[in-house]
Write a protein that holds these residues in place. Structure first.
Motif, PDB file in Angstrom:
ATOM      1  N   PHE A   1      11.809 -24.442  -5.254  1.00 14.91           N
ATOM      2  CA  PHE A   1      11.295 -24.106  -6.588  1.00 14.91           C
ATOM      3  C   PHE A   1      12.419 -23.591  -7.478  1.00 14.91           C
ATOM      4  CE2 PHE A   1       8.416 -22.530  -3.198  1.00 14.91           C
ATOM      5  CZ  PHE A   1       7.533 -23.587  -3.182  1.00 14.91           C
ATOM      6  N   PRO A   2      13.307 -24.460  -7.956  1.00 11.25           N
ATOM      7  CA  PRO A   2      14.462 -23.995  -8.723  1.00 11.25           C
ATOM      8  C   PRO A   2      14.082 -23.250  -9.999  1.00 11.25           C
ATOM      9  CG  PRO A   2      14.545 -26.382  -8.358  1.00 11.25           C
ATOM     10  CD  PRO A   2      13.296 -25.889  -7.734  1.00 11.25           C
ATOM     11  N   ASP A   3      12.878 -23.454 -10.502  1.00 12.66           N
ATOM     12  CA  ASP A   3      12.454 -22.757 -11.725  1.00 12.66           C
ATOM     13  C   ASP A   3      11.984 -21.329 -11.473  1.00 12.66           C
ATOM     14  OD1 ASP A   3      10.280 -24.039 -10.348  1.00 12.66           O
ATOM     15  OD2 ASP A   3       8.988 -23.518 -12.053  1.00 12.66           O
ATOM     16  N   VAL A   4      11.808 -20.949 -10.210  1.00 11.95           N
ATOM     17  CA  VAL A   4      11.338 -19.604  -9.858  1.00 11.95           C
ATOM     18  C   VAL A   4      12.552 -18.737  -9.532  1.00 11.95           C
ATOM     19  CG1 VAL A   4       9.999 -18.264  -8.201  1.00 11.95           C
ATOM     20  CG2 VAL A   4       9.123 -20.460  -9.014  1.00 11.95           C
ATOM     21  N   GLN A   5      12.748 -17.693 -10.310  1.00 12.59           N
ATOM     22  CA  GLN A   5      13.870 -16.767 -10.100  1.00 12.59           C
ATOM     23  C   GLN A   5      13.405 -15.585  -9.282  1.00 12.59           C
ATOM     24  OE1 GLN A   5      16.997 -17.541 -11.103  1.00 12.59           O
ATOM     25  NE2 GLN A   5      16.069 -19.484 -11.707  1.00 12.59           N
ATOM     26  N   VAL A   6      13.985 -15.403  -8.103  1.00  7.79           N
ATOM     27  CA  VAL A   6      13.639 -14.291  -7.223  1.00  7.79           C
ATOM     28  C   VAL A   6      14.530 -13.097  -7.577  1.00  7.79           C
ATOM     29  CG1 VAL A   6      13.483 -13.514  -4.826  1.00  7.79           C
ATOM     30  CG2 VAL A   6      12.990 -15.897  -5.404  1.00  7.79           C
ATOM     31  N   PRO A   7      13.920 -11.931  -7.825  1.00  7.32           N
ATOM     32  CA  PRO A   7      14.742 -10.756  -8.208  1.00  7.32           C
ATOM     33  C   PRO A   7      15.647 -10.286  -7.082  1.00  7.32           C
ATOM     34  CG  PRO A   7      12.433 -10.142  -7.945  1.00  7.32           C
ATOM     35  CD  PRO A   7      12.533 -11.620  -7.739  1.00  7.32           C
TER      36      PRO A   7
ATOM     37  N   VAL B   1       8.393  -3.358 -10.865  1.00  5.90           N
ATOM     38  CA  VAL B   1       8.164  -4.758 -11.225  1.00  5.90           C
ATOM     39  C   VAL B   1       8.858  -5.675 -10.217  1.00  5.90           C
ATOM     40  CG1 VAL B   1       8.603  -6.533 -12.973  1.00  5.90           C
ATOM     41  CG2 VAL B   1       7.820  -4.263 -13.664  1.00  5.90           C
ATOM     42  N   ARG B   2      10.088  -5.337  -9.824  1.00  6.39           N
ATOM     43  CA  ARG B   2      10.831  -6.131  -8.843  1.00  6.39           C
ATOM     44  C   ARG B   2      10.103  -6.145  -7.498  1.00  6.39           C
ATOM     45  NH1 ARG B   2      14.183  -5.355  -4.657  1.00  6.39           N
ATOM     46  NH2 ARG B   2      15.893  -6.791  -4.346  1.00  6.39           N
ATOM     47  N   ALA B   3       9.648  -4.976  -7.054  1.00 10.37           N
ATOM     48  CA  ALA B   3       8.933  -4.886  -5.770  1.00 10.37           C
ATOM     49  C   ALA B   3       7.639  -5.690  -5.808  1.00 10.37           C
ATOM     50  CB  ALA B   3       8.644  -3.425  -5.439  1.00 10.37           C
ATOM     51  N   ARG B   4       6.906  -5.624  -6.909  1.00 11.58           N
ATOM     52  CA  ARG B   4       5.650  -6.370  -7.021  1.00 11.58           C
ATOM     53  C   ARG B   4       5.924  -7.871  -7.052  1.00 11.58           C
ATOM     54  NH1 ARG B   4       1.693  -8.277  -5.269  1.00 11.58           N
ATOM     55  NH2 ARG B   4       0.273  -9.296  -6.684  1.00 11.58           N
TER      56      ARG B   4
ATOM     57  N   ARG C   1      -0.442 -22.623 -11.252  1.00 12.82           N
ATOM     58  CA  ARG C   1      -1.128 -21.378 -11.609  1.00 12.82           C
ATOM     59  C   ARG C   1      -0.421 -20.165 -10.976  1.00 12.82           C
ATOM     60  NH1 ARG C   1      -7.633 -20.522 -11.240  1.00 12.82           N
ATOM     61  NH2 ARG C   1      -7.678 -18.581 -12.424  1.00 12.82           N
ATOM     62  N   SER C   2      -0.002 -20.299  -9.723  1.00 10.01           N
ATOM     63  CA  SER C   2       0.734 -19.218  -9.061  1.00 10.01           C
ATOM     64  C   SER C   2       2.088 -18.997  -9.728  1.00 10.01           C
ATOM     65  CB  SER C   2       0.941 -19.527  -7.577  1.00 10.01           C
ATOM     66  OG  SER C   2      -0.270 -19.419  -6.879  1.00 10.01           O
ATOM     67  N   ARG C   3       2.736 -20.074 -10.153  1.00 11.29           N
ATOM     68  CA  ARG C   3       4.019 -19.943 -10.849  1.00 11.29           C
ATOM     69  C   ARG C   3       3.854 -19.185 -12.161  1.00 11.29           C
ATOM     70  NH1 ARG C   3       7.849 -24.966  -9.606  1.00 11.29           N
ATOM     71  NH2 ARG C   3       6.927 -25.584  -7.642  1.00 11.29           N
ATOM     72  N   ALA C   4       2.784 -19.497 -12.892  1.00 12.72           N
ATOM     73  CA  ALA C   4       2.527 -18.807 -14.157  1.00 12.72           C
ATOM     74  C   ALA C   4       2.211 -17.331 -13.912  1.00 12.72           C
ATOM     75  CB  ALA C   4       1.381 -19.483 -14.897  1.00 12.72           C
ATOM     76  N   GLN C   5       1.425 -17.059 -12.876  1.00 11.50           N
ATOM     77  CA  GLN C   5       1.101 -15.672 -12.549  1.00 11.50           C
ATOM     78  C   GLN C   5       2.356 -14.928 -12.106  1.00 11.50           C
ATOM     79  OE1 GLN C   5      -2.123 -15.230  -9.776  1.00 11.50           O
ATOM     80  NE2 GLN C   5      -2.097 -13.009  -9.907  1.00 11.50           N
ATOM     81  N   TYR C   6       3.228 -15.583 -11.350  1.00  6.19           N
ATOM     82  CA  TYR C   6       4.476 -14.951 -10.929  1.00  6.19           C
ATOM     83  C   TYR C   6       5.353 -14.624 -12.136  1.00  6.19           C
ATOM     84  CZ  TYR C   6       9.085 -14.214  -9.020  1.00  6.19           C
ATOM     85  OH  TYR C   6      10.313 -13.674  -8.729  1.00  6.19           O
ATOM     86  N   ALA C   7       5.398 -15.527 -13.104  1.00  6.44           N
ATOM     87  CA  ALA C   7       6.194 -15.278 -14.310  1.00  6.44           C
ATOM     88  C   ALA C   7       5.697 -14.019 -15.027  1.00  6.44           C
ATOM     89  CB  ALA C   7       6.133 -16.485 -15.241  1.00  6.44           C
TER      90      ALA C   7
END
Length: 124
Positions: free
Chosen positions: A118-124, A62-65, A39-45
Motif C-alpha cells: 500500500f504505497p499510498d499509506v504512510q505509517v508513522p 495520534v501516532r499510537a492510534r 473505506r479502511s484507507r479513508a478511515q486510516y487517513a
C-alpha cells in the motif's frame, strides 16, 4: 435452508493474500493481510491526521492510534513461540501488552508491509 446458511457454506470465498514476517530472534511470526479496503484507507487517513485529532489528543496519541488501527486491520495472526493468537480481540489485547521491543519490531513490519502493498499509506 435460509439465505445466510447457503452463504456460509460457500467454499469459493476469496481470501486476501498473506505475508509472514519473522522476528530477528525467530521466536515470533506476524502474518499480515495483503488487502486494505478503500473505506479502511479513508478511515486510516482520518485517524492518522493530527489536524483531525480531538483536543485531548497529542501527536504521540495520534501516532499510537494510527499504528493500532493498522495493526487491527492488517494482522491476521501473531505466533509467539509456536503459540498462535488469532481473532481481533485477542490480537489487540496482545498488542497492547507488547513490550517496547515487540512494538518497535511490529512498527517496522507494518512500514515494510505498507511500503510493498500500500504505497499510498504512510505509517508513522
Amino acid at each position: 435452508m435460509g439465505r445466510r446458511s447457503r452463504q456460509r457454506g460457500n467454499a469459493d470465498k476469496l481470501q486476501a493474500p498473506t505475508t509472514d514476517y519473522t522476528s530477528p530472534d525467530g521466536e515470533q511470526v506476524l502474518t499480515l493481510r495483503g488487502m486494505l479496503s478503500p473505506r479502511s484507507r479513508a478511515q486510516y487517513a482520518r485517524e492518522s491526521d493530527p489536524a483531525q485529532a480531538r483536543a485531548a489528543l497529542n501527536v504521540e496519541d495520534v501516532r499510537a492510534r494510527a499504528l493500532e488501527f493498522l495493526f487491527e486491520r492488517l494482522v491476521e495472526r501473531w505466533t509467539i513461540n509456536d503459540v498462535p493468537t488469532e481473532g481481533a480481540k485477542p490480537l489487540l489485547a496482545r498488542y497492547r501488552a507488547a513490550t517496547r521491543d515487540e512494538r518497535t519490531w511490529i512498527t517496522g513490519v507494518l512500514r515494510e508491509h505498507c511500503a510493498e502493498w500500500f504505497p499510498d499509506v504512510q505509517v508513522p
